[in-house]
Motif scaffolding. Sequence first.
Motif, short mmCIF file in Angstrom:
data_model
loop_
_atom_site.label_atom_id
_atom_site.label_comp_id
_atom_site.label_asym_id
_atom_site.label_seq_id
_atom_site.Cartn_x
_atom_site.Cartn_y
_atom_site.Cartn_z
N HIS A 39 0.83 -1.20 0.00
CA HIS A 39 0.00 0.00 0.00
C HIS A 39 0.86 1.25 0.00
O HIS A 39 0.56 2.21 -0.71
CB HIS A 39 -0.95 0.00 1.19
CG HIS A 39 -1.86 -1.18 1.21
ND1 HIS A 39 -2.81 -1.40 0.24
CD2 HIS A 39 -1.95 -2.23 2.06
CE1 HIS A 39 -3.46 -2.52 0.50
NE2 HIS A 39 -2.95 -3.05 1.61
N VAL A 55 -5.48 6.01 9.13
CA VAL A 55 -5.50 4.60 9.57
C VAL A 55 -5.34 4.54 11.09
O VAL A 55 -6.02 3.75 11.76
CB VAL A 55 -4.39 3.80 8.85
CG1 VAL A 55 -4.23 2.42 9.46
CG2 VAL A 55 -4.71 3.67 7.37
N LEU A 97 -12.91 0.29 12.05
CA LEU A 97 -12.46 -0.62 10.99
C LEU A 97 -12.77 -0.04 9.62
O LEU A 97 -11.97 -0.13 8.69
CB LEU A 97 -13.12 -1.98 11.16
CG LEU A 97 -12.69 -2.81 12.37
CD1 LEU A 97 -13.56 -4.05 12.50
CD2 LEU A 97 -11.23 -3.17 12.28
N SER A 100 -10.27 2.80 8.69
CA SER A 100 -8.96 2.26 8.31
C SER A 100 -9.01 1.60 6.93
O SER A 100 -8.17 1.88 6.07
CB SER A 100 -8.48 1.24 9.34
OG SER A 100 -8.19 1.87 10.55
N LEU A 101 -9.97 0.72 6.72
CA LEU A 101 -10.04 0.00 5.45
C LEU A 101 -10.40 0.91 4.29
O LEU A 101 -9.82 0.79 3.20
CB LEU A 101 -11.04 -1.15 5.56
CG LEU A 101 -10.64 -2.27 6.52
CD1 LEU A 101 -11.75 -3.29 6.64
CD2 LEU A 101 -9.35 -2.93 6.08
N VAL A 105 -8.18 1.58 0.86
CA VAL A 105 -8.75 1.34 -0.47
C VAL A 105 -8.72 2.60 -1.31
O VAL A 105 -8.29 2.58 -2.48
CB VAL A 105 -10.19 0.78 -0.36
CG1 VAL A 105 -10.89 0.81 -1.69
CG2 VAL A 105 -10.16 -0.63 0.20
#
Length: 113
Positions: A39, A55, A97, A100-101, A105
Motif C-alpha cells: 500500500h 489509519v 475498521l 482504516s479500510l 482502499v
Amino acid sequence: MSPEELRSSIGGMVGGICFLVVGVLMVKTGNPGLIHSYHIAHIPSEKIPLVARLVGLGIALTGAGLVLAGIIAFASQIPLSASAAFILPLIIIFAGLGVSLLTIVVFTFRPWS
C-alpha cells in the motif's frame, strides 16, 4: 461474574488499550509502520503521513470501542454477547475498521481514476 466472563471483559479492555495506544501514536507521528509495504508503494509519498494518521484514527476508534465493551461487560457483569448494551461499542468498533479500510482502499487503488 464467572472467571471466564471476567477474563473476557479484562481481555477486551487490555486489547482495546493496545489498539488505542498504537492508533494515537500513528495519529500523532504519521508513521506508516503498520501499513503494508504494498500500500505504501502505491500511495503518493506526500500523502503517506495523512494516510497513516487516518489509519491510526481508525485503529484508535476500534480500540476505544473494545475498551468501552470491556467496561460495559465488567460494570454490568454480563458476558460479551449480543446484548443491547453492546450496540454503541460495536458501532464504534465497526466505524474504526471502516475508516482504516476505506482509507487504504481509496488511497491505494484510487477508484476515482
